[in-house]
Write an enzyme that holds these catalytic residues in place. Structure first.
Site, mmCIF file in Angstrom:
data_model
loop_
_atom_site.group_PDB
_atom_site.id
_atom_site.type_symbol
_atom_site.label_atom_id
_atom_site.label_comp_id
_atom_site.label_asym_id
_atom_site.label_seq_id
_atom_site.Cartn_x
_atom_site.Cartn_y
_atom_site.Cartn_z
ATOM 1 N N PRO A 144 0.828 -1.327 0.066
ATOM 2 C CA PRO A 144 -0.067 0.006 -0.039
ATOM 3 C C PRO A 144 0.830 1.265 0.023
ATOM 4 O O PRO A 144 1.782 1.569 0.944
ATOM 5 C CB PRO A 144 -0.828 -0.239 1.409
ATOM 6 C CG PRO A 144 0.163 -1.221 2.129
ATOM 7 C CD PRO A 144 1.082 -1.614 1.427
ATOM 8 N N GLU A 145 0.697 2.083 -0.920
ATOM 9 C CA GLU A 145 1.191 3.255 -1.153
ATOM 10 C C GLU A 145 -0.213 4.317 -1.026
ATOM 11 O O GLU A 145 -1.069 3.682 -0.637
ATOM 12 C CB GLU A 145 2.012 3.798 -2.316
ATOM 13 C CG GLU A 145 3.070 2.625 -2.275
ATOM 14 C CD GLU A 145 4.026 2.927 -3.760
ATOM 15 O OE1 GLU A 145 4.074 4.132 -4.291
ATOM 16 O OE2 GLU A 145 4.552 2.018 -4.210
ATOM 17 N N ARG A 177 3.194 -10.068 6.527
ATOM 18 C CA ARG A 177 4.610 -9.963 6.809
ATOM 19 C C ARG A 177 4.743 -9.203 8.114
ATOM 20 O O ARG A 177 5.645 -9.115 8.689
ATOM 21 C CB ARG A 177 5.608 -9.146 5.919
ATOM 22 C CG ARG A 177 5.802 -10.007 4.632
ATOM 23 C CD ARG A 177 6.526 -9.253 3.528
ATOM 24 N NE ARG A 177 7.889 -8.894 3.677
ATOM 25 C CZ ARG A 177 8.676 -8.494 2.932
ATOM 26 N NH1 ARG A 177 8.311 -7.747 1.971
ATOM 27 N NH2 ARG A 177 9.977 -7.944 3.266
#
Length: 279
Positions: free
Chosen positions: A2-3, A112
DNA sequence: CAAGTTACCTGACGGC
DNA sequence: TGCCGTCAGGTAACTT
Protein backbone atom coordinates in the site's frame (compact mmCIF):
# COMPACT_ATOMS: atom_id res chain seq x y z
CA UNK A 1 1.44 -3.21 -1.13
CA UNK A 2 0.00 0.00 0.00
CA UNK A 3 1.20 3.39 -1.05
CA UNK A 4 -0.89 6.53 -0.83
CA UNK A 5 -3.46 5.49 -3.49
CA UNK A 6 -4.06 2.05 -1.99
CA UNK A 7 -4.41 3.46 1.52
CA UNK A 8 -6.81 6.10 0.21
CA UNK A 9 -8.89 3.44 -1.57
CA UNK A 10 -9.04 1.33 1.59
CA UNK A 11 -9.98 4.41 3.62
CA UNK A 12 -12.82 5.43 1.31
CA UNK A 13 -13.97 1.83 1.01
CA UNK A 14 -14.19 1.32 4.77
CA UNK A 15 -15.89 4.59 5.66
CA UNK A 16 -19.49 3.70 4.73
CA UNK A 17 -19.21 0.39 6.60
CA UNK A 18 -17.91 1.76 9.89
CA UNK A 19 -18.78 5.43 10.46
CA UNK A 20 -21.32 5.70 13.28
CA UNK A 21 -20.98 2.03 14.20
CA UNK A 22 -20.10 0.98 17.71
CA UNK A 23 -17.19 -1.36 18.42
CA UNK A 24 -18.55 -4.21 20.54
CA UNK A 25 -15.43 -6.26 21.00
CA UNK A 26 -11.86 -6.56 19.77
CA UNK A 27 -9.87 -9.68 19.10
CA UNK A 28 -6.10 -9.71 18.56
CA UNK A 29 -3.75 -12.46 17.45
CA UNK A 30 -0.86 -13.32 19.75
CA UNK A 31 1.68 -12.15 17.15
CA UNK A 32 3.20 -8.72 17.32
CA UNK A 33 3.16 -6.26 14.45
CA UNK A 34 6.08 -3.88 13.99
CA UNK A 35 5.11 -2.58 17.41
CA UNK A 36 3.22 -4.76 19.90
CA UNK A 37 -0.58 -4.61 19.62
CA UNK A 38 -2.06 -2.98 22.72
CA UNK A 39 -5.18 -5.13 22.91
CA UNK A 40 -5.95 -4.23 26.55
CA UNK A 41 -5.63 -0.55 25.76
CA UNK A 42 -7.88 -0.86 22.71
CA UNK A 43 -10.50 -2.69 24.75
CA UNK A 44 -10.63 0.06 27.35
CA UNK A 45 -10.36 3.03 24.97
CA UNK A 46 -12.31 1.89 21.90
CA UNK A 47 -14.78 -0.71 23.10
CA UNK A 48 -18.43 0.34 23.34
CA UNK A 49 -17.53 3.60 21.63
CA UNK A 50 -18.93 4.87 18.37
CA UNK A 51 -16.66 5.41 15.36
CA UNK A 52 -16.51 9.06 14.41
CA UNK A 53 -14.21 9.08 11.39
CA UNK A 54 -11.60 7.32 9.32
CA UNK A 55 -9.05 9.47 7.51
CA UNK A 56 -5.70 9.07 5.81
CA UNK A 57 -2.43 10.91 6.47
CA UNK A 58 0.60 9.80 4.44
CA UNK A 59 0.27 6.00 4.31
CA UNK A 60 -1.44 5.90 7.68
CA UNK A 61 -5.12 5.42 8.48
CA UNK A 62 -6.50 7.34 11.46
CA UNK A 63 -9.56 5.96 13.18
CA UNK A 64 -11.28 8.34 15.57
CA UNK A 65 -13.96 7.51 18.12
CA UNK A 66 -16.64 9.89 19.34
CA UNK A 67 -15.04 9.85 22.81
CA UNK A 68 -11.86 11.30 21.30
CA UNK A 69 -9.78 8.12 21.41
CA UNK A 70 -8.09 7.04 18.22
CA UNK A 71 -5.93 4.57 16.42
CA UNK A 72 -3.16 5.29 13.91
CA UNK A 73 -2.65 2.31 11.66
CA UNK A 74 -0.02 1.46 9.09
CA UNK A 75 -0.32 -1.39 6.61
CA UNK A 76 3.39 -2.03 6.10
CA UNK A 77 4.17 -4.00 2.95
CA UNK A 78 1.41 -6.58 3.00
CA UNK A 79 -1.29 -5.15 5.27
CA UNK A 80 -4.94 -4.74 4.39
CA UNK A 81 -8.15 -3.92 6.23
CA UNK A 82 -11.48 -5.29 5.12
CA UNK A 83 -15.06 -5.82 6.26
CA UNK A 84 -16.37 -9.34 6.85
CA UNK A 85 -19.45 -10.95 8.32
CA UNK A 86 -19.03 -11.95 11.94
CA UNK A 87 -18.70 -15.68 12.31
CA UNK A 88 -16.99 -16.21 8.96
CA UNK A 89 -13.63 -17.92 9.19
CA UNK A 90 -10.77 -15.56 9.94
CA UNK A 91 -7.75 -15.76 7.70
CA UNK A 92 -4.29 -16.85 8.75
CA UNK A 93 -2.79 -13.39 9.17
CA UNK A 94 -5.80 -11.55 10.61
CA UNK A 95 -4.11 -9.78 13.53
CA UNK A 96 -6.77 -7.36 14.75
CA UNK A 97 -10.53 -7.87 14.47
CA UNK A 98 -12.94 -5.16 15.53
CA UNK A 99 -16.47 -6.54 16.08
CA UNK A 100 -19.05 -3.93 15.16
CA UNK A 101 -22.68 -3.60 16.27
CA UNK A 102 -24.02 -4.55 12.82
CA UNK A 103 -22.83 -8.17 12.67
CA UNK A 104 -19.82 -7.03 10.65
CA UNK A 105 -16.21 -7.30 11.59
CA UNK A 106 -13.35 -5.08 10.43
CA UNK A 107 -10.17 -7.15 10.10
CA UNK A 108 -6.53 -6.10 9.82
CA UNK A 109 -4.64 -8.75 7.90
CA UNK A 110 -0.88 -8.52 7.47
CA UNK A 111 1.25 -11.44 6.29
CA UNK A 112 4.66 -9.94 6.91
CA UNK A 113 3.66 -8.00 10.04
CA UNK A 114 5.46 -4.80 9.05
CA UNK A 115 2.24 -2.97 9.82
CA UNK A 116 1.40 -1.25 13.09
CA UNK A 117 -1.45 0.09 15.20
CA UNK A 118 -0.75 2.94 17.62
CA UNK A 119 -3.42 3.65 20.21
CA UNK A 120 -4.32 7.24 21.02
CA UNK A 121 -6.00 7.31 24.44
CA UNK A 122 -8.88 9.80 24.63
CA UNK A 123 -7.30 12.01 27.24
CA UNK A 124 -4.35 13.11 25.10
CA UNK A 125 -5.19 11.79 21.64
CA UNK A 126 -4.68 15.03 19.75
CA UNK A 127 -1.31 15.76 21.36
CA UNK A 128 -0.08 12.25 20.57
CA UNK A 129 -1.37 12.46 17.00
CA UNK A 130 0.35 15.79 16.42
CA UNK A 131 3.60 14.41 17.81
CA UNK A 132 3.27 11.31 15.67
CA UNK A 133 3.06 13.32 12.46
CA UNK A 134 5.31 16.20 13.53
CA UNK A 135 8.12 15.13 11.20
CA UNK A 136 5.92 13.97 8.32
CA UNK A 137 6.19 15.93 5.11
CA UNK A 138 3.20 17.57 3.42
CA UNK A 139 0.55 15.62 1.54
CA UNK A 140 1.26 15.73 -2.21
CA UNK A 141 -2.12 17.39 -2.80
CA UNK A 142 -1.73 19.97 -0.05
CA UNK A 143 -1.40 23.64 -0.94
CA UNK A 144 1.81 23.95 1.04
CA UNK A 145 3.39 21.21 -1.07
CA UNK A 146 4.88 23.33 -3.82
CA UNK A 147 7.68 23.07 -6.36
CA UNK A 148 9.42 25.88 -4.48
CA UNK A 149 9.33 23.89 -1.24
CA UNK A 150 10.79 20.78 -2.90
CA UNK A 151 13.39 22.74 -4.83
CA UNK A 152 14.59 24.53 -1.72
CA UNK A 153 14.70 21.37 0.41
CA UNK A 154 16.48 19.43 -2.34
CA UNK A 155 19.21 22.06 -2.61
CA UNK A 156 21.13 20.50 0.27
CA UNK A 157 20.53 16.90 -0.75
CA UNK A 158 22.94 14.95 -2.89
CA UNK A 159 20.89 11.75 -2.79
CA UNK A 160 19.04 10.36 -5.81
CA UNK A 161 15.82 12.19 -6.61
CA UNK A 162 13.93 8.90 -6.35
CA UNK A 163 15.07 8.34 -2.77
CA UNK A 164 14.33 11.98 -1.98
CA UNK A 165 10.68 11.81 -3.10
CA UNK A 166 10.25 8.51 -1.25
CA UNK A 167 11.40 10.14 2.01
CA UNK A 168 8.24 10.62 4.08
CA UNK A 169 9.86 13.58 5.86
CA UNK A 170 10.03 15.36 2.51
CA UNK A 171 6.65 14.47 1.00
CA UNK A 172 4.10 11.96 2.25
CA UNK A 173 2.81 8.82 0.65
CA UNK A 174 5.09 8.11 -2.33
CA UNK A 175 6.42 4.56 -2.34
CA UNK A 176 8.47 2.55 -4.78
CA UNK A 177 5.84 2.05 -7.48
CA UNK A 178 4.64 5.63 -7.76
CA UNK A 179 8.16 7.05 -7.45
CA UNK A 180 9.22 4.93 -10.43
CA UNK A 181 6.09 5.71 -12.45
CA UNK A 182 6.15 9.45 -11.74
CA UNK A 183 9.83 9.86 -12.64
CA UNK A 184 9.32 8.00 -15.91
CA UNK A 185 6.31 10.13 -16.82
CA UNK A 186 8.28 13.27 -15.94
CA UNK A 187 11.25 11.99 -18.01
CA UNK A 188 13.61 12.38 -15.06
CA UNK A 189 16.28 9.77 -14.35
CA UNK A 190 15.72 8.27 -10.88
CA UNK A 191 19.42 8.47 -9.97
CA UNK A 192 19.79 12.17 -10.64
CA UNK A 193 20.88 14.06 -7.52
CA UNK A 194 17.83 15.73 -5.96
CA UNK A 195 19.76 19.00 -5.92
CA UNK A 196 20.22 18.93 -9.70
CA UNK A 197 16.54 19.48 -10.54
CA UNK A 198 15.57 22.99 -11.53
CA UNK A 199 12.47 24.57 -10.04
CA UNK A 200 10.83 24.11 -13.40
CA UNK A 201 11.56 20.39 -13.28
CA UNK A 202 10.17 20.20 -9.77
CA UNK A 203 7.01 21.89 -11.01
CA UNK A 204 6.64 19.30 -13.76
CA UNK A 205 7.45 16.40 -11.44
CA UNK A 206 5.01 17.54 -8.75
CA UNK A 207 2.24 17.96 -11.30
CA UNK A 208 2.91 14.47 -12.62
CA UNK A 209 3.10 12.93 -9.14
CA UNK A 210 -0.33 14.39 -8.38
CA UNK A 211 -1.77 13.24 -11.69
CA UNK A 212 -0.35 9.73 -11.25
CA UNK A 213 -1.62 9.37 -7.68
CA UNK A 214 -5.07 10.70 -8.63
CA UNK A 215 -5.29 8.32 -11.56
CA UNK A 216 -4.26 5.38 -9.36
CA UNK A 217 -6.92 6.26 -6.77
CA UNK A 218 -9.54 6.41 -9.53
CA UNK A 219 -8.39 2.96 -10.68
CA UNK A 220 -8.85 1.57 -7.17
CA UNK A 221 -5.11 1.36 -6.57
CA UNK A 222 -2.59 -1.16 -7.87
CA UNK A 223 -3.08 -4.86 -7.27
CA UNK A 224 0.20 -6.75 -7.08
CA UNK A 225 -0.24 -10.20 -5.59
CA UNK A 226 -3.45 -9.79 -3.63
CA UNK A 227 -4.35 -6.20 -2.80
CA UNK A 228 -8.11 -5.70 -2.51
CA UNK A 229 -10.22 -2.85 -1.20
CA UNK A 230 -12.62 -3.05 1.74
CA UNK A 231 -15.20 -4.84 -0.42
CA UNK A 232 -12.75 -7.40 -1.75
CA UNK A 233 -12.23 -5.88 -5.20
CA UNK A 234 -8.76 -5.45 -6.66
CA UNK A 235 -7.54 -2.22 -8.21
CA UNK A 236 -6.41 -1.99 -11.79
CA UNK A 237 -3.80 0.77 -11.95
CA UNK A 238 -1.17 -1.94 -12.52
CA UNK A 239 -2.56 -2.06 -16.07
CA UNK A 240 -1.15 1.43 -16.39
CA UNK A 241 2.36 0.66 -15.19
CA UNK A 242 4.76 2.04 -17.77
CA UNK A 243 8.05 1.31 -16.03
CA UNK A 244 7.63 -0.50 -12.70
CA UNK A 245 8.71 -4.13 -13.01
CA UNK A 246 9.25 -3.80 -16.76
CA UNK A 247 12.99 -4.28 -17.07
CA UNK A 248 13.90 -5.96 -20.33
CA UNK A 249 10.69 -4.75 -21.99
CA UNK A 250 10.47 -2.03 -24.60
CA UNK A 251 9.77 1.51 -23.45
CA UNK A 252 6.25 2.50 -24.53
CA UNK A 253 7.54 5.87 -25.74
CA UNK A 254 10.78 5.07 -27.61
CA UNK A 255 11.02 1.25 -27.62
CA UNK A 256 14.46 1.29 -25.95
CA UNK A 257 14.93 -1.56 -23.45
CA UNK A 258 13.94 -0.62 -19.91
CA UNK A 259 16.75 -0.99 -17.37
CA UNK A 260 16.67 -2.01 -13.72
CA UNK A 261 19.01 -0.72 -11.06
CA UNK A 262 19.00 -0.48 -7.27
CA UNK A 263 18.72 2.85 -5.46
CA UNK A 264 18.45 3.05 -1.71
CA UNK A 265 18.07 -0.70 -1.70
CA UNK A 266 14.92 -0.55 -3.82
CA UNK A 267 14.34 -1.79 -7.36
CA UNK A 268 14.42 1.15 -9.75
CA UNK A 269 13.39 1.11 -13.38
CA UNK A 270 14.13 3.62 -16.11
CA UNK A 271 14.35 4.15 -19.83
CA UNK A 272 17.92 5.24 -20.70
CA UNK A 273 16.65 7.35 -23.57
CA UNK A 274 13.60 9.04 -22.09
CA UNK A 275 15.14 9.60 -18.65
CA UNK A 276 18.45 11.29 -19.19
CA UNK A 277 20.88 11.41 -16.27
CA UNK A 278 21.87 14.97 -17.19
CA UNK A 279 19.66 17.57 -18.72
C1' DC B 1 23.23 16.20 9.77
C1' DA B 2 22.77 13.57 5.43
C1' DA B 3 22.83 9.14 3.63
C1' DG B 4 23.73 4.35 3.65
C1' DT B 5 22.81 -0.20 6.09
C1' DT B 6 20.24 -3.33 8.81
C1' DA B 7 16.41 -5.30 11.01
C1' DC B 8 11.76 -6.47 11.29
C1' DC B 9 8.56 -10.87 8.82
C1' DT B 10 6.26 -14.40 5.50
C1' DG B 11 5.73 -16.39 1.14
C1' DA B 12 6.44 -16.94 -3.84
C1' DC B 13 9.51 -18.24 -7.23
C1' DG B 14 13.53 -20.12 -9.78
C1' DG B 15 17.63 -23.03 -9.89
C1' DC B 16 19.54 -27.26 -8.76
C1' DT C 1 10.04 -33.50 -4.10
C1' DG C 2 12.60 -30.19 -1.37
C1' DC C 3 16.27 -27.09 -0.11
C1' DC C 4 18.36 -22.63 -0.80
C1' DG C 5 18.93 -18.00 -2.26
C1' DT C 6 16.54 -13.92 -3.83
C1' DC C 7 12.97 -10.80 -3.95
C1' DA C 8 8.67 -8.10 -2.54
C1' DG C 9 4.17 -2.36 -1.98
C1' DG C 10 7.60 0.28 4.24
C1' DT C 11 9.76 2.39 8.14
C1' DA C 12 12.86 3.49 11.73
C1' DA C 13 16.85 2.59 14.40
C1' DC C 14 21.32 2.26 13.71
C1' DT C 15 26.13 3.43 11.76
C1' DT C 16 29.25 6.02 8.95
Amino acid sequence: MPELPEVEVICQGLQPHIIGKRIRNIHCSDKRLRVPIDCEGMLSELCNQQIHSLTRRAKYLILKMKNGAGLIMHLGMTGNIGIFNQGTVRKKHDHICWLLDNDKEMRFNDTRRFGAAHLLPAKNAQILENAFFAATGPEPFARNCTAGYLHKLAAKRSQAVKNFIMDSHVIAGIGNIYANESLFRAAIHPARPASSLSEKEWRRLLTIIRKTLRHAIQCGGSTISDFVNASGDGGYFQMNFQIYGKNGEACAVCERTIQRTVLGGRASFFCPTCQRISD
